[in-house]
Design a protein around this motif. Structure first.
Motif, short mmCIF file in Angstrom:
data_model
loop_
_atom_site.label_atom_id
_atom_site.label_comp_id
_atom_site.label_asym_id
_atom_site.label_seq_id
_atom_site.Cartn_x
_atom_site.Cartn_y
_atom_site.Cartn_z
N ASP A 174 -11.51 -26.38 -35.86
CA ASP A 174 -10.57 -27.66 -35.42
C ASP A 174 -9.87 -27.23 -33.94
O ASP A 174 -10.11 -26.11 -33.55
CB ASP A 174 -9.47 -27.91 -36.37
CG ASP A 174 -8.58 -26.63 -36.84
OD1 ASP A 174 -8.46 -25.84 -36.14
OD2 ASP A 174 -8.03 -26.58 -37.90
N ASP A 175 -8.95 -28.11 -33.63
CA ASP A 175 -8.32 -27.87 -32.33
C ASP A 175 -7.30 -26.85 -32.26
O ASP A 175 -7.18 -26.05 -31.20
CB ASP A 175 -7.42 -29.23 -31.98
CG ASP A 175 -8.19 -30.38 -31.99
OD1 ASP A 175 -9.62 -30.39 -31.42
OD2 ASP A 175 -7.83 -31.49 -31.96
N ALA A 176 -6.96 -26.54 -33.62
CA ALA A 176 -6.14 -25.22 -33.46
C ALA A 176 -6.94 -23.84 -33.55
O ALA A 176 -6.23 -22.67 -33.65
CB ALA A 176 -5.12 -25.18 -34.68
N GLY A 177 -8.25 -23.90 -33.62
CA GLY A 177 -9.19 -22.78 -33.67
C GLY A 177 -9.28 -22.21 -35.22
O GLY A 177 -9.82 -21.10 -35.42
N HIS A 178 -8.94 -23.08 -36.10
CA HIS A 178 -9.14 -22.51 -37.50
C HIS A 178 -10.57 -22.86 -37.94
O HIS A 178 -11.12 -23.91 -37.74
CB HIS A 178 -8.04 -23.33 -38.47
CG HIS A 178 -6.70 -22.83 -38.24
ND1 HIS A 178 -5.62 -23.76 -37.89
CD2 HIS A 178 -6.21 -21.77 -37.95
CE1 HIS A 178 -4.74 -23.05 -37.79
NE2 HIS A 178 -4.83 -21.77 -37.63
N LEU A 179 -11.13 -22.04 -38.65
CA LEU A 179 -12.54 -22.47 -39.14
C LEU A 179 -12.57 -23.41 -40.01
O LEU A 179 -11.95 -23.40 -41.27
CB LEU A 179 -13.16 -21.10 -39.63
CG LEU A 179 -14.84 -21.37 -39.94
CD1 LEU A 179 -15.64 -21.26 -38.70
CD2 LEU A 179 -14.96 -19.94 -40.66
N VAL A 180 -13.10 -24.55 -40.00
CA VAL A 180 -13.25 -25.71 -40.87
C VAL A 180 -14.46 -25.88 -41.57
O VAL A 180 -14.75 -26.47 -42.81
CB VAL A 180 -12.70 -27.03 -40.19
CG1 VAL A 180 -11.29 -26.81 -39.86
CG2 VAL A 180 -13.62 -27.36 -39.06
#
Length: 344
Positions: free
Chosen positions: A191-197
């Motif tokens: 996602d935009d925050a760099g979290h793996l989705v």
């Protein structure tokens, strides 16, 4: 002089000049003497053709070793005799240049070996920059073997990444300092925050396992590259069972690294023959991440296995294999191994 004769004369002259320029390159220091001989022959033929086309009534006669020569043949023989006499004087210089070049290679390899031994005592330092170094396989224009340095996440433009996995084919958690974790994170959708989705590669690898709990040491499974295709131009990920786990003891390197390399390259060639453009791959130093392995032996084994594969399959579609050197110690050892290998 007819246009055909003029064209042939020009072609011979240009070929002679090109051959002489190429033979004078530093890389040809060991065989400049031999390479200049055909260059002299081209000059001689060009000169003879030109003179006896412009002056057809001219005559050159001579006798050498009991044979009589005249006309263009006599001129060419005379010119070549003088040229060979001059070139013979340059042979000692070529031999000296070859000895000097060999000594420089040996000194460079020795310096890297000493550096690797010194660094091993100091503790390895991760390399920040991603640089490449490669050398052609002797006698082959198709295949090159080299080293790429730094974190695999900084490697761009290599078609295939190899993921050293355990025999359970369970990828590392994304916050672990491993190649498997880097591939899992950068290959997944974030996602935009760099979290793996969306754990794309790990999910596909689990599907490839098809309910199995283990695979044999050295076995490979192929997956897509997920988001790595757009971000790093990686087309495929080859997962190889390079370490085995043991309760209470952790992971250890599999015994047959040759089988790992052979299976990796065979699988890539199989896909390439089916139509995919897979020409290069980056190969981590299999099973060395946990420290339970001999780094020198691992590098030598991997390098020997790659060379053996290319020698056995000279038509392989793979063009370049890069060993991944994450630390300065690994780079020094890889560079020393490449410089000292007789087939490179």
């Amino acid at each position: 002089m007819s246009p055909l004769q003029l064209a042939v004369t020009a072609l011979l002259t240009i070929a002679g000049i090109a051959l002489q320029i190429w033979s004078s390159a530093a890389s040809q220091a060991e065989r400049q003497y031999a390479l200049q001989l055909p260059s002299v022959l081209l000059y001689s033929l060009a000169a003879a053709l030109f003179l006896f086309s412009v002056f057809p009534d001219s005559l050159t006669e001579g006798r050498a070793l009991g044979f009589g020569v005249s006309g263009a043949a006599g001129f060419a023989a005379f010119f070549m005799l003088i040229s060979f006499a001059w070139l013979a004087k340059t042979r000692p210089r070529d031999e000296l240049a070859a000895q000097l070049k060999s000594a420089e290679r040996e000194n460079a390899a020795l310096r890297r070996k000493l550096k690797g031994e010194r660094l091993s005592g100091e503790g390895p330092r991760p390399l920040a920059r991603s640089t490449r170094y490669d050398a052609p396989l002797r006698g082959s224009r198709r295949h090159r073997i080299g080293v790429v340095t730094g974190n695999i996440a900084n490697v761009v433009g290599v078609d295939v990444w190899v993921n050293p996995e355990n025999t359970r084919m369970e990828m590392s958690r994304i916050d672990e300092p491993t190649v498997s974790a880097a591939i899992r994170y950068h290959g997944g959708r974030r996602d935009d925050a760099g979290h793996l989705v969306d754990d794309l590669i790990a999910k596909e690898l689990a599907e490839r396992m098809d309910g199995r709990q283990h695979v044999s040491p050295g076995q490979v499974l192929l997956t897509e590259s997920g988001e790595l295709l757009e971000s790093h131009q990686v087309r495929r990920i080859v997962h190889v069972a390079a370490v085995e786990g043991e309760p209470g003891s952790g992971y250890r390197q599999v015994m047959d690294l040759n089988r790992c390399v052979r299976n990796i390259l065979t699988e890539i060639d199989r896909i390439a023959e089916a139509g995919e453009s897979l020409r290069s791959l980056v190969l981590p130093l299999l099973g060395t991440g946990g420290g339970n392995s001999d780094l020198h032996r691992t590098v030598d084994t991997l390098l020997a296995a790659i060379v053996s594969y290319f020698e056995a399959y000279p038509a392989s579609r793979i063009r370049a294999v890069y060993l991944l050197a994450f630390t300065d110690v690994q780079e020094a050892i890889c560079r020393t191994a490449l410089d000292g290998h007789p087939e490179l």
